[in-house]
Design a protein around this motif. Structure first.
Motif, short mmCIF file in Angstrom:
data_model
loop_
_atom_site.label_atom_id
_atom_site.label_comp_id
_atom_site.label_asym_id
_atom_site.label_seq_id
_atom_site.Cartn_x
_atom_site.Cartn_y
_atom_site.Cartn_z
N GLU A 1 0.81 -1.26 0.49
CA GLU A 1 -0.01 -0.10 0.51
C GLU A 1 0.89 1.42 -0.25
OE1 GLU A 1 -3.42 0.21 2.97
OE2 GLU A 1 -3.55 -2.10 2.70
N ASP A 2 2.17 1.14 0.18
CA ASP A 2 2.85 2.59 0.73
C ASP A 2 4.27 2.62 -0.52
OD1 ASP A 2 4.54 0.22 1.38
OD2 ASP A 2 5.49 1.01 3.37
N THR B 1 5.60 3.57 -4.32
CA THR B 1 6.07 5.03 -3.79
C THR B 1 5.42 5.48 -6.00
OG1 THR B 1 8.17 5.00 -5.28
CG2 THR B 1 6.95 5.69 -2.74
N TYR C 1 -0.71 -1.73 -8.46
CA TYR C 1 -0.81 -0.23 -8.21
C TYR C 1 -0.50 1.17 -9.23
CZ TYR C 1 -2.81 -2.70 -4.43
OH TYR C 1 -3.12 -3.46 -3.30
N LEU D 1 -2.54 5.43 -7.92
CA LEU D 1 -0.90 5.76 -7.57
C LEU D 1 -1.06 7.60 -6.66
CD1 LEU D 1 2.38 4.29 -8.14
CD2 LEU D 1 0.42 3.59 -6.13
N ARG E 1 -4.14 8.17 -4.47
CA ARG E 1 -3.72 7.78 -3.37
C ARG E 1 -2.82 9.23 -2.43
NH1 ARG E 1 0.96 3.90 -2.51
NH2 ARG E 1 2.21 5.55 -3.21
N GLU E 2 -2.01 9.59 -3.30
CA GLU E 2 -1.65 11.15 -3.00
C GLU E 2 -2.48 12.18 -2.80
OE1 GLU E 2 2.13 10.74 -1.67
OE2 GLU E 2 1.52 8.82 -2.04
N GLY F 1 -6.38 10.03 -0.19
CA GLY F 1 -7.08 9.14 -0.62
C GLY F 1 -6.67 8.01 0.12
N ARG F 2 -5.39 8.06 0.89
CA ARG F 2 -5.43 6.91 1.49
C ARG F 2 -6.04 5.63 2.13
NH1 ARG F 2 0.47 6.09 1.77
NH2 ARG F 2 1.76 7.70 0.52
N ARG F 3 -6.87 6.85 2.94
CA ARG F 3 -8.16 6.63 3.51
C ARG F 3 -8.58 6.07 2.53
NH1 ARG F 3 -12.69 8.92 4.80
NH2 ARG F 3 -12.01 11.03 3.85
N HIS G 1 -7.42 2.50 0.93
CA HIS G 1 -7.40 1.72 1.65
C HIS G 1 -7.95 0.24 2.27
CE1 HIS G 1 -5.06 -0.60 5.30
NE2 HIS G 1 -6.32 -0.57 6.00
#
Length: 342
Positions: free
Chosen positions: A175-176, A178, A255, A260, A263-264, A268-270, A273
């Motif tokens: 998930e992280d 880059t 991804y 990506l 998500r940034e 977005g991450r929340r 996820h």
């Protein structure tokens, strides 16, 4: 600006053969004759032989061989130079075919662009043997024909292709992951061979180092545009247009740029996820995929990906502007504009 999926639909791969038509049918025929010669084998009646026969008779778009020839048009136009380029174009296509065969094995893919994959049609063993046989023939003919400098460029591209695939495998379900890692991976998977095609076409046709470097950079830009656009096609609702299930990459923990970039964005991450988590668990539903699409679009992931494509488009156009004007440079400009068209 809202990016409509209907616009993506009109951008499917069908336009590619027409755009690369700056190379004549006779030139493509000569390349295919060398492919047939270089893939000649004693394995008739076996599954491995059938794989090699299929590869030799492939009616693909021949994009990479065409790039070799188009880049070569900036150099010396002599019979011996043209023959050298035909041989290299054949080797480049064989490299591409071997990589596709091996990709199918690694991915355990049942289909490739809507047709049964090599490994599903003939079995994994035959696919492995055929891919390895192609790579051995590539090495043999590069050495026999004295194409040592070009061989070094191709070998470097193959190394980068392997690194890209390994990097992508290491990033699966992360998930992280880059954007830089994504760019590094697609540089290996796609960009490296595009770049190599332009480099060897220029180099082997006698272009000076300045022009060779410019065409190499052009190939790099084209490769990024090609792969990023391919990633956007994953958002096309009709999977028959790309020959695979929509969002297969996301389902497999790969991804791509639109995701990506989304998500940034704030929140977005929340928002993404839960769907990344379910992709890792293998529990994604159709409703999950639809909701993920909505989130990515709402957060500007598609628009952001197009912006990245347009950045590479500008670089490619600047390079073409600095190169000598010719029918081929005009044709390359059309390719770049089409790839950058929303």
């Amino acid at each position: 600006m809202m990016i409509k999926q209907t616009l993506l639909e009109t951008s499917a791969r069908k336009f590619m053969p027409k755009l690369f038509a700056g190379i004549s049918d006779d030139q493509v025929r000569r390349v295919k004759e060398y492919i047939k010669l270089y893939t000649k084998h004693p394995f008739g009646g076996t599954a491995t032989g059938a794989v090699l026969d299929d590869a030799a008779s492939s009616q693909g778009k021949m994009i990479r061989p065409r790039l070799v020839l188009m880049a070569g048009s900036f150099g010396t136009d002599r019979d011996d130079v043209r023959e050298r380029l035909y041989k290299l174009a054949a080797v480049v296509e064989m490299t591409h075919l071997a990589s596709l065969i091996h990709d199918d094995i690694v991915d355990d893919a049942p289909v490739r662009r809507g047709k049964p994959s090599v490994q599903s049609k003939y079995g994994k063993n035959a696919a492995v043997y055929a891919g390895d046989f192609l790579m051995s023939r590539i090495t043999f003919y590069l050495m026999r024909e004295g194409l040592n400098r070009a061989g070094m460029v191709i070998a470097q591209a193959v190394e980068e292709m392997c690194a890209g695939e390994i990097g992508q495998a290491m990033c699966r379900y992360k998930e992280d992951v880059t954007i830089d890692q994504y760019l590094q991976n697609i540089h290996g998977k796609t960009v490296a061979l595009f770049r190599a095609c332009c480099r060897i076409g220029a180099m082997e046709s006698g272009c000076d180092e300045r022009v060779s470097r410019m065409l190499e950079s052009f190939g790099e830009c084209l490769g990024y545009m090609f792969q990023m656009r391919d990633d956007l096609l994953d958002f096309v609702p009709d999977s028959s247009m790309i020959g695979k299930k929509a969002h297969q990459d996301f389902r497999e923990g790969i991804y791509t740029l639109p995701i990506l970039l989304a998500r940034e964005q704030p929140g977005g991450r929340r928002l993404l996820h839960p769907y990344m988590e379910r992709s890792a668990e293998g529990t994604l539903t159709h409703a999950d995929i639809c909701r993920m699409e909505e989130i990515v679009a709402a957060l500007g992931g598609l628009e952001g990906a197009w912006n990245q494509i347009h950045t590479y488009q500008k670089r490619a156009e600047d390079i073409l502007e600095a190169l000598p004007s010719s029918d081929i440079s005009l044709q390359l400009g059309k390719i770049v504009r089409k790839l950058g068209a929303v």
